[in-house]
Motif scaffolding. Structure first.
Motif, PDB file in Angstrom:
ATOM      1  N   GLU A  35       4.646  96.709  90.625  1.00 17.58           N
ATOM      2  CA  GLU A  35       4.615  95.262  90.382  1.00 17.58           C
ATOM      3  C   GLU A  35       4.512  94.546  91.713  1.00 17.58           C
ATOM      4  OE1 GLU A  35       7.593  91.672  88.925  1.00 17.58           O
ATOM      5  OE2 GLU A  35       7.565  93.542  87.786  1.00 17.58           O
ATOM      6  N   CYS A  36       3.392  93.848  91.914  1.00 13.04           N
ATOM      7  CA  CYS A  36       3.169  93.061  93.124  1.00 13.04           C
ATOM      8  C   CYS A  36       1.832  92.343  92.974  1.00 13.04           C
ATOM      9  CB  CYS A  36       3.192  93.925  94.387  1.00 13.04           C
ATOM     10  SG  CYS A  36       2.201  95.436  94.320  1.00 13.04           S
ATOM     11  N   THR A  37       1.390  91.682  94.020  1.00 11.96           N
ATOM     12  CA  THR A  37       0.102  91.007  94.028  1.00 11.96           C
ATOM     13  C   THR A  37      -0.862  91.815  94.889  1.00 11.96           C
ATOM     14  OG1 THR A  37       1.207  88.864  93.803  1.00 11.96           O
ATOM     15  CG2 THR A  37      -1.091  88.842  94.470  1.00 11.96           C
ATOM     16  N   LEU A  38      -2.042  92.111  94.344  1.00 15.57           N
ATOM     17  CA  LEU A  38      -2.982  93.026  94.975  1.00 15.57           C
ATOM     18  C   LEU A  38      -4.315  92.348  95.280  1.00 15.57           C
ATOM     19  CD1 LEU A  38      -2.469  96.029  92.524  1.00 15.57           C
ATOM     20  CD2 LEU A  38      -1.446  95.809  94.802  1.00 15.57           C
ATOM     21  N   VAL A  39      -4.951  92.804  96.342  1.00 12.74           N
ATOM     22  CA  VAL A  39      -6.333  92.424  96.622  1.00 12.74           C
ATOM     23  C   VAL A  39      -7.218  93.319  95.767  1.00 12.74           C
ATOM     24  CG1 VAL A  39      -8.157  92.228  98.347  1.00 12.74           C
ATOM     25  CG2 VAL A  39      -5.774  91.763  98.985  1.00 12.74           C
ATOM     26  N   LEU A  40      -7.769  92.774  94.704  1.00  4.82           N
ATOM     27  CA  LEU A  40      -8.659  93.561  93.850  1.00  4.82           C
ATOM     28  C   LEU A  40     -10.019  93.714  94.507  1.00  4.82           C
ATOM     29  CD1 LEU A  40      -8.970  94.883  90.991  1.00  4.82           C
ATOM     30  CD2 LEU A  40     -10.031  92.722  90.286  1.00  4.82           C
ATOM     31  N   LEU A  41     -10.484  92.621  95.103  1.00  6.55           N
ATOM     32  CA  LEU A  41     -11.856  92.571  95.613  1.00  6.55           C
ATOM     33  C   LEU A  41     -11.920  91.549  96.737  1.00  6.55           C
ATOM     34  CD1 LEU A  41     -14.999  93.221  94.887  1.00  6.55           C
ATOM     35  CD2 LEU A  41     -14.910  91.039  93.732  1.00  6.55           C
ATOM     36  N   ASP A  42     -12.498  91.936  97.853  1.00  5.96           N
ATOM     37  CA  ASP A  42     -12.767  91.010  98.955  1.00  5.96           C
ATOM     38  C   ASP A  42     -14.189  91.292  99.401  1.00  5.96           C
ATOM     39  OD1 ASP A  42     -12.500  89.101 100.899  1.00  5.96           O
ATOM     40  OD2 ASP A  42     -11.293  90.336 102.250  1.00  5.96           O
ATOM     41  N   SER A  43     -15.095  90.394  99.041  1.00  7.83           N
ATOM     42  CA  SER A  43     -16.513  90.675  99.195  1.00  7.83           C
ATOM     43  C   SER A  43     -17.208  89.574  99.982  1.00  7.83           C
ATOM     44  CB  SER A  43     -17.171  90.800  97.812  1.00  7.83           C
ATOM     45  OG  SER A  43     -18.547  91.101  97.928  1.00  7.83           O
ATOM     46  N   PRO A  44     -17.922  89.938 101.039  1.00  4.77           N
ATOM     47  CA  PRO A  44     -18.692  88.927 101.774  1.00  4.77           C
ATOM     48  C   PRO A  44     -19.872  88.443 100.945  1.00  4.77           C
ATOM     49  CG  PRO A  44     -19.216  91.115 102.586  1.00  4.77           C
ATOM     50  CD  PRO A  44     -18.098  91.287 101.591  1.00  4.77           C
ATOM     51  N   ALA A  45     -20.480  87.387 101.390  1.00  2.06           N
ATOM     52  CA  ALA A  45     -21.623  86.821 100.679  1.00  2.06           C
ATOM     53  C   ALA A  45     -22.683  87.881 100.431  1.00  2.06           C
ATOM     54  CB  ALA A  45     -22.218  85.666 101.483  1.00  2.06           C
TER      55      ALA A  45
ATOM     56  N   THR B 258     -13.242  86.477  96.823  1.00  2.35           N
ATOM     57  CA  THR B 258     -11.998  87.249  96.891  1.00  2.35           C
ATOM     58  C   THR B 258     -11.286  87.131  95.550  1.00  2.35           C
ATOM     59  OG1 THR B 258     -11.758  86.785  99.256  1.00  2.35           O
ATOM     60  CG2 THR B 258      -9.792  87.546  98.090  1.00  2.35           C
ATOM     61  N   VAL B 259     -10.809  88.264  95.022  1.00  2.15           N
ATOM     62  CA  VAL B 259     -10.072  88.272  93.760  1.00  2.15           C
ATOM     63  C   VAL B 259      -8.720  88.948  93.983  1.00  2.15           C
ATOM     64  CG1 VAL B 259     -10.037  88.993  91.346  1.00  2.15           C
ATOM     65  CG2 VAL B 259     -12.223  88.398  92.428  1.00  2.15           C
ATOM     66  N   HIS B 260      -7.656  88.247  93.623  1.00  3.90           N
ATOM     67  CA  HIS B 260      -6.313  88.815  93.647  1.00  3.90           C
ATOM     68  C   HIS B 260      -5.826  88.975  92.207  1.00  3.90           C
ATOM     69  CE1 HIS B 260      -5.282  87.153  97.953  1.00  3.90           C
ATOM     70  NE2 HIS B 260      -6.253  88.043  97.958  1.00  3.90           N
ATOM     71  N   VAL B 261      -5.074  90.036  91.955  1.00  2.00           N
ATOM     72  CA  VAL B 261      -4.461  90.233  90.643  1.00  2.00           C
ATOM     73  C   VAL B 261      -2.952  90.392  90.827  1.00  2.00           C
ATOM     74  CG1 VAL B 261      -6.494  91.224  89.542  1.00  2.00           C
ATOM     75  CG2 VAL B 261      -4.863  92.741  90.669  1.00  2.00           C
ATOM     76  N   ARG B 262      -2.218  89.886  89.866  1.00  2.00           N
ATOM     77  CA  ARG B 262      -0.766  90.017  89.856  1.00  2.00           C
ATOM     78  C   ARG B 262      -0.387  91.027  88.782  1.00  2.00           C
ATOM     79  NH1 ARG B 262       1.484  84.496  89.411  1.00  2.00           N
ATOM     80  NH2 ARG B 262       1.612  84.585  91.685  1.00  2.00           N
ATOM     81  N   THR B 263       0.393  92.035  89.150  1.00  2.00           N
ATOM     82  CA  THR B 263       0.832  93.018  88.159  1.00  2.00           C
ATOM     83  C   THR B 263       2.317  92.809  87.868  1.00  2.00           C
ATOM     84  OG1 THR B 263       1.241  94.635  89.914  1.00  2.00           O
ATOM     85  CG2 THR B 263      -0.891  94.721  88.816  1.00  2.00           C
ATOM     86  N   THR B 264       2.684  93.021  86.612  1.00  2.00           N
ATOM     87  CA  THR B 264       4.058  92.818  86.155  1.00  2.00           C
ATOM     88  C   THR B 264       4.538  94.062  85.424  1.00  2.00           C
ATOM     89  OG1 THR B 264       3.762  90.424  85.937  1.00  2.00           O
ATOM     90  CG2 THR B 264       5.545  91.420  84.658  1.00  2.00           C
ATOM     91  N   ARG B 265       5.762  94.473  85.683  1.00  2.00           N
ATOM     92  CA  ARG B 265       6.337  95.624  84.998  1.00  2.00           C
ATOM     93  C   ARG B 265       7.013  95.191  83.704  1.00  2.00           C
ATOM     94  NH1 ARG B 265       6.306 100.372  86.507  1.00  2.00           N
ATOM     95  NH2 ARG B 265       8.043 100.892  85.125  1.00  2.00           N
ATOM     96  N   LYS B 266       6.916  96.088  82.726  1.00  2.00           N
ATOM     97  CA  LYS B 266       7.588  95.882  81.444  1.00  2.00           C
ATOM     98  C   LYS B 266       8.005  97.256  80.943  1.00  2.00           C
ATOM     99  CE  LYS B 266       6.666  94.425  76.702  1.00  2.00           C
ATOM    100  NZ  LYS B 266       5.605  94.029  75.765  1.00  2.00           N
TER     101      LYS B 266
END
Length: 296
Positions: A57-67, A76-84
């Protein structure tokens, strides 16, 4: 808009009167990267088409892409993951395109540069277009498909029943792209500092792509572990008692293995069928299989 095999892209400001791109742009815009998919428990199928399941569970860099071309924008895409309980899932997605930041919540609310976007909101003058669609048997999967131009599409989906979120990419992403999804043209799982972690614990790979304190913060508010705090692999104290009432009910719903197998029987890929079965049981939701993550 995707370029055709003839490299036509009439929406590109660099295009000529016949819709063709200059040769230096065409060399990139006519190449297609492998499709990537992220979602479920959560599973990441990157540009190398290898499956990574990271349950921290944390915030991740999913994608960081230049033009993608000289006329494009960095993405840039960040995703947040949550534990359950004993698994985790993507519970938030934020994307930066040029100077604009989109955030999609697990209840499918759409924010642009901090403002809630409704059906009546104007989105003119942006470096991308967006199409909204409702999917799934119960019509509870909300899909936002972002056409970034220059042969790049990012689809962000929110399952309003489970609050699971999914992300897929299609089109051309340059080799310098990096993040949890890896880099086009590279088979290895490469960490943020350039190390090959293909043969190391997947947790080390995921942790290397945790959003750092000095990274651009795309989410409107910080939730969960924030760097320098490490990703969590166990539920935080009291997490279950704080869950929304509907989700507490879901936790009590037990899906039998045979029922999960039946629900996922139409998933053609053997690997994705197994993921579908696992995620159906974990989430207690027989309609998980409706998401394109499993079907495409």
């Amino acid at each position: 808009m995707f370029a055709s095999s003839g490299c036509e892209n009439k929406d590109d400001p660099a295009a000529g009167t016949d819709g063709s791109l200059p040769q230096n742009l065409c060399a990139n815009a006519c190449v297609t990267s492998p499709t990537t998919n992220s979602g479920g428990d959560p599973h990441f199928i990157g540009f190398n088409q290898k499956l990574v399941t990271f349950q921290g569970e944390c915030t991740l860099v999913l994608l960081d892409s230049p033009a993608a071309t000289a006329m494009g924008d960095d993405v840039t895409v960040h995703v947040r993951t949550t534990r359950k309980l004993d698994f985790s899932y993507i519970s938030g997605v934020a994307m930066k395109v040029g100077d604009n930041v989109v955030e999609i919540k697990p209840d499918a609310l759409f924010y642009l540069n901090g403002d809630l976007i409704s059906e009546e909101s104007s989105m003119s003058g942006l470096p991308f277009s967006c199409k909204k669609a409702i999917k799934g048997t119960a019509k509870l999967i909300v899909s936002y498909s972002f056409d970034l131009g220059h042969a790049r599409v990012i689809d962000i989906r929110a399952n309003k029943r489970s609050n699971m979120m999914f992300v897929s990419t299609k089109g051309y992403f340059p080799e310098a792209t990096q993040g949890m999804l890896g880099s086009p043209g590279h088979d290895e799982l490469v960490s943020r500092d350039g190390k090959n972690l293909s043969d190391i614990d997947v947790n080390a790979y995921g942790e290397s792509w945790q959003v750092k304190a000095d990274d651009m913060q795309l989410f409107m508010e910080p939730l969960g572990p924030q760097h320098p705090q490490k990703c969590l692999y166990e539920d935080a104290p009291g997490a279950t008692s704080q869950l929304h009432g509907r989700r507490r009910l879901m936790e009590k719903k037990v899906i039998e293995l045979e029922d999960a197998k039946a629900a996922c029987s139409k998933v053609s890929s053997a690997i994705k069928r197994e993921l579908c079965i696992q995620d159906t049981i974990a989430m207690g939701d027989l309609e998980i299989k409706d998401d394109p993550f499993y079907l495409e």
